[in-house]
Design a protein around this motif. Structure first.
Motif, short mmCIF file in Angstrom:
data_model
loop_
_atom_site.label_atom_id
_atom_site.label_comp_id
_atom_site.label_asym_id
_atom_site.label_seq_id
_atom_site.Cartn_x
_atom_site.Cartn_y
_atom_site.Cartn_z
N GLY A 1 -15.24 -14.42 -5.95
CA GLY A 1 -13.99 -13.71 -5.76
C GLY A 1 -14.07 -12.70 -4.64
O GLY A 1 -15.15 -12.41 -4.12
N GLN A 2 -12.91 -12.16 -4.27
CA GLN A 2 -12.87 -11.17 -3.20
C GLN A 2 -11.67 -10.25 -3.40
O GLN A 2 -10.71 -10.58 -4.08
CB GLN A 2 -12.77 -11.84 -1.84
N VAL A 3 -11.74 -9.08 -2.79
CA VAL A 3 -10.66 -8.11 -2.85
C VAL A 3 -10.60 -7.35 -1.54
O VAL A 3 -11.63 -7.09 -0.91
CB VAL A 3 -10.83 -7.14 -4.05
N THR A 4 -9.38 -7.04 -1.10
CA THR A 4 -9.18 -6.26 0.11
C THR A 4 -7.89 -5.47 -0.03
O THR A 4 -7.14 -5.64 -1.00
CB THR A 4 -9.13 -7.15 1.37
N VAL A 5 -7.62 -4.59 0.95
CA VAL A 5 -6.41 -3.79 0.95
C VAL A 5 -5.74 -3.92 2.31
O VAL A 5 -6.38 -3.72 3.35
CB VAL A 5 -6.71 -2.30 0.67
N PHE A 6 -4.45 -4.27 2.29
CA PHE A 6 -3.64 -4.25 3.50
C PHE A 6 -2.77 -2.99 3.43
O PHE A 6 -2.10 -2.76 2.42
CB PHE A 6 -2.75 -5.49 3.58
N ALA A 7 -2.80 -2.18 4.47
CA ALA A 7 -2.07 -0.92 4.44
C ALA A 7 -1.44 -0.65 5.80
O ALA A 7 -1.91 -1.16 6.83
CB ALA A 7 -3.02 0.23 4.07
N PRO A 8 -0.37 0.13 5.82
CA PRO A 8 0.25 0.49 7.10
C PRO A 8 -0.78 1.07 8.06
O PRO A 8 -1.56 1.95 7.69
CB PRO A 8 1.29 1.53 6.70
N GLY A 9 -0.80 0.55 9.28
CA GLY A 9 -1.77 1.01 10.28
C GLY A 9 -3.06 0.22 10.28
O GLY A 9 -3.85 0.34 11.21
N GLY A 10 -3.29 -0.60 9.25
CA GLY A 10 -4.50 -1.41 9.18
C GLY A 10 -4.22 -2.84 9.59
O GLY A 10 -3.10 -3.22 9.94
N PRO A 11 -5.26 -3.69 9.57
CA PRO A 11 -5.08 -5.10 9.91
C PRO A 11 -4.06 -5.77 9.01
O PRO A 11 -3.94 -5.45 7.82
CB PRO A 11 -6.48 -5.69 9.71
N ALA A 12 -3.32 -6.71 9.57
CA ALA A 12 -2.27 -7.40 8.83
C ALA A 12 -2.84 -8.58 8.05
O ALA A 12 -3.99 -8.99 8.24
CB ALA A 12 -1.18 -7.89 9.79
#
Length: 241
Positions: free
Chosen positions: A161-172
């Protein structure tokens, strides 16, 4: 909008948070004021919903159009045998109500589409995506980006499994999942199987990232993917941009 002061019951319920350095009353108040949407009340959504409700997120929304199946219960632990045939969103709402009466539960028992995503996501300030197909993930990511909302994204398959965060100002989202990627290229849970506790590991990590984003504790996984190899018990990380 600031949350109301914690009640005596809440002070007792969240006492381990209140004495936790870095969290304290300020962090708990931030959780109480938060409006969080969980997309999918299945394998990943189950531990996310359980831990965010237990942590005291003030308003917790769940969107899922599916119903509980017997084959779900091996890993979707907020549902019970009695819930088979019931809307997953409604079943999740019952679980949250029994766990923590201080959480306002918003049930969206409908399919998330490009047409309704903006209206649904627009009522929240943080989104977690636990769905199992790229088409829905792209809709969620696009809507979150348009609304300027941080998005915690998890994925699982078999033992990994994997987890990440997409946030304003970060990679899309497209930086990690290019447009040419297709669901047909990915193994399905029905075809390859999945080890039940794996979704607990990844879903709990997703809840952890959400709490970090809400309270400002630590460094979120923005531009980074945390991966877990369940067979060899190894965590690793890679960056993307």
């Amino acid at each position: 909008m600031a949350a109301d002061p914690l009640s005596r019951d809440e002070i007792t319920r969240y006492s381990r948070h209140l004495v936790l350095k870095g969290m304290g009353g300020g962090g708990q108040q931030a959780l109480k004021a938060a409006r969080v949407l969980v997309v999918g009340a299945g394998g990943l959504g189950s531990p996310v919903i359980a831990y965010l409700a237990a942590a005291g997120v003030g308003t917790l929304g769940v969107v899922d159009h599916d119903t509980v199946s017997l084959s779900n219960l091996q890993r979707q632990m907020i549902h019970t045998t009695e819930s088979v045939g019931v809307s997953k969103a409604d079943s999740a709402g019952r679980f949250v109500a029994a766990l923590n009466p201080h959480v306002a539960m918003m049930v969206h028992a409908e399919r998330l589409t490009a047409d309704n995503a903006g209206a649904i996501l627009g009522g929240y300030d943080l989104v977690l995506d636990g769905t199992d197909n790229l088409a829905t993930r792209r809709i969620v990511a696009a809507s979150a980006a348009t609304l300027g909302l941080p998005l915690v994204s998890g994925a699982v398959s078999m033992f990994d499994g994997q987890v990440t965060v997409f946030a304003p100002g970060g990679p899309a989202f497209d930086a990690l999942y290019p447009a040419e990627a297709d669901d047909a290229d990915l193994p399905s849970c029905e075809a390859t199987g999945i080890l039940g506790p794996l979704v607990g590991v990844i879903g709990t990590l997703m809840a952890m990232e959400a709490i970090k984003l809400i309270t400002g504790i630590g460094t979120p996984l923005i531009g980074r993917v945390l991966t877990y190899d369940g067979k060899d018990s190894r965590f690793s990380e890679f960056s993307y941009s």
